[in-house]
Design a protein around this motif. Structure first.
Motif, short mmCIF file in Angstrom:
data_model
loop_
_atom_site.label_atom_id
_atom_site.label_comp_id
_atom_site.label_asym_id
_atom_site.label_seq_id
_atom_site.Cartn_x
_atom_site.Cartn_y
_atom_site.Cartn_z
N UNK A 48 0.81 -1.23 0.00
CA UNK A 48 0.00 0.00 0.00
C UNK A 48 0.84 1.28 0.00
N UNK A 49 2.10 1.19 0.45
CA UNK A 49 2.98 2.36 0.43
C UNK A 49 3.39 2.76 -0.98
N UNK A 50 3.13 1.89 -1.96
CA UNK A 50 3.46 2.18 -3.36
C UNK A 50 2.26 2.73 -4.13
N UNK A 51 1.20 3.07 -3.42
CA UNK A 51 0.01 3.66 -4.04
C UNK A 51 -0.06 5.12 -3.61
N UNK A 52 -0.11 6.00 -4.59
CA UNK A 52 -0.07 7.44 -4.32
C UNK A 52 -1.31 8.12 -4.86
N UNK A 53 -1.71 9.18 -4.15
CA UNK A 53 -2.82 10.03 -4.59
C UNK A 53 -2.19 11.35 -5.03
N UNK A 54 -2.24 11.60 -6.32
CA UNK A 54 -1.59 12.76 -6.90
C UNK A 54 -2.62 13.79 -7.35
N UNK A 55 -2.22 15.04 -7.33
CA UNK A 55 -3.06 16.13 -7.79
C UNK A 55 -3.11 16.09 -9.32
N UNK A 70 -9.59 7.91 -10.79
CA UNK A 70 -9.58 9.35 -11.05
C UNK A 70 -10.87 9.89 -10.46
N UNK A 71 -10.71 10.75 -9.43
CA UNK A 71 -11.88 11.35 -8.78
C UNK A 71 -11.63 12.83 -8.64
N UNK A 72 -12.33 13.60 -9.45
CA UNK A 72 -12.13 15.04 -9.43
C UNK A 72 -10.71 15.40 -9.76
N UNK A 73 -10.03 16.07 -8.84
CA UNK A 73 -8.64 16.48 -9.05
C UNK A 73 -7.64 15.48 -8.46
N UNK A 74 -8.13 14.33 -7.96
CA UNK A 74 -7.26 13.33 -7.36
C UNK A 74 -7.09 12.13 -8.29
N UNK A 75 -5.84 11.75 -8.52
CA UNK A 75 -5.52 10.61 -9.37
C UNK A 75 -4.76 9.59 -8.51
N UNK A 76 -5.27 8.38 -8.42
CA UNK A 76 -4.62 7.32 -7.65
C UNK A 76 -3.73 6.53 -8.61
N UNK A 77 -2.43 6.48 -8.28
CA UNK A 77 -1.45 5.79 -9.12
C UNK A 77 -0.79 4.69 -8.29
N UNK A 78 -0.76 3.49 -8.86
CA UNK A 78 -0.18 2.31 -8.21
C UNK A 78 1.17 2.02 -8.84
N UNK A 79 2.23 2.10 -8.02
CA UNK A 79 3.59 1.85 -8.50
C UNK A 79 4.07 0.43 -8.20
N UNK A 130 4.39 -3.61 -8.95
CA UNK A 130 4.47 -4.38 -10.20
C UNK A 130 3.05 -4.79 -10.56
N UNK A 131 2.67 -4.75 -11.83
CA UNK A 131 1.30 -5.11 -12.23
C UNK A 131 0.87 -6.52 -11.79
N UNK A 132 1.82 -7.43 -11.59
CA UNK A 132 1.49 -8.79 -11.17
C UNK A 132 1.70 -9.01 -9.67
N UNK A 133 2.01 -7.94 -8.94
CA UNK A 133 2.16 -8.06 -7.49
C UNK A 133 0.85 -8.56 -6.88
N UNK A 134 0.98 -9.47 -5.93
CA UNK A 134 -0.20 -10.00 -5.25
C UNK A 134 -0.84 -11.18 -5.95
N UNK A 135 -0.29 -11.59 -7.09
CA UNK A 135 -0.88 -12.69 -7.86
C UNK A 135 -0.01 -13.95 -7.77
N UNK A 136 -0.67 -15.09 -7.61
CA UNK A 136 -0.02 -16.38 -7.81
C UNK A 136 0.07 -16.57 -9.32
N UNK A 137 1.25 -16.92 -9.81
CA UNK A 137 1.43 -17.05 -11.25
C UNK A 137 2.03 -18.41 -11.60
#
Length: 150
Positions: free
Chosen positions: A76-83, A116-125, A127-134
């Motif tokens: 969760x520390x790799x998820x940012x809410x940007x203006x 994307x909500x109003x002026x807030x953009x949530x960006x996840x940094x 890895x796209x496959x993080x959290x997945x069994x592969x």
């Protein structure tokens, strides 16, 4: 020339990464271009490399890795809410879009727009496959020992 993968081998291989539902997340065969790697160079997790050790040229194998063994858990520390104002006029943040951000050290870091909500953009940094069994399916095309290469 050795045909057995060891700790310092250079390996040419095709791979397919599948998610738990069987969908293909990535495949070198779809792109028609095999992957190259030097064992121990850090490009793959130690658990993935462990699965390759001892395989021979011409051999195919399938193995399943947990999130911790593959691409890690989603942090969760790799998820940012940007203006929204931080994005240039030529960049439209849309859910699912991958946007590359410049880092202070000159590198680049891709992030996935999650909301994307109003002026807030949530960006996840993560890895796209993080959290997945592969499941990795590999086909070893070639093996060279580093010690034999001049």
């Amino acid at each position: 020339m050795s045909t057995l993968i060891g700790h310092d081998s250079r390996v040419l291989f095709h791979f397919t990464i599948k998610l738990e539902d069987g969908s293909v997340a990535d495949s070198t065969q779809l792109h028609g271009k095999p992957a190259r790697l030097t064992m121990g160079d850090g490009s793959l997790t130690p658990q993935f490399e462990q699965c390759l050790l001892g395989l021979r040229q011409g051999e195919a194998k399938s193995f399943t890795l947990s999130p911790e063994q593959a691409f890690g858990l989603s942090n969760p520390d790799n998820i940012y809410h940007l203006d929204r104002a931080k994005f240039g006029a030529d960049v439209e943040p849309k859910v699912g879009a991958i946007i590359v951000f410049d880092q202070p050290n000159g590198g680049e870091l891709p992030g996935i727009v999650r909301a994307v909500q109003g002026m807030s953009v949530t960006v996840d940094f993560n890895h796209p496959l993080a959290g997945h069994t592969v499941t990795f399916e590999v086909e070893i095309l070639g093996v060279d020992d580093q010690e034999e290469v001049l």
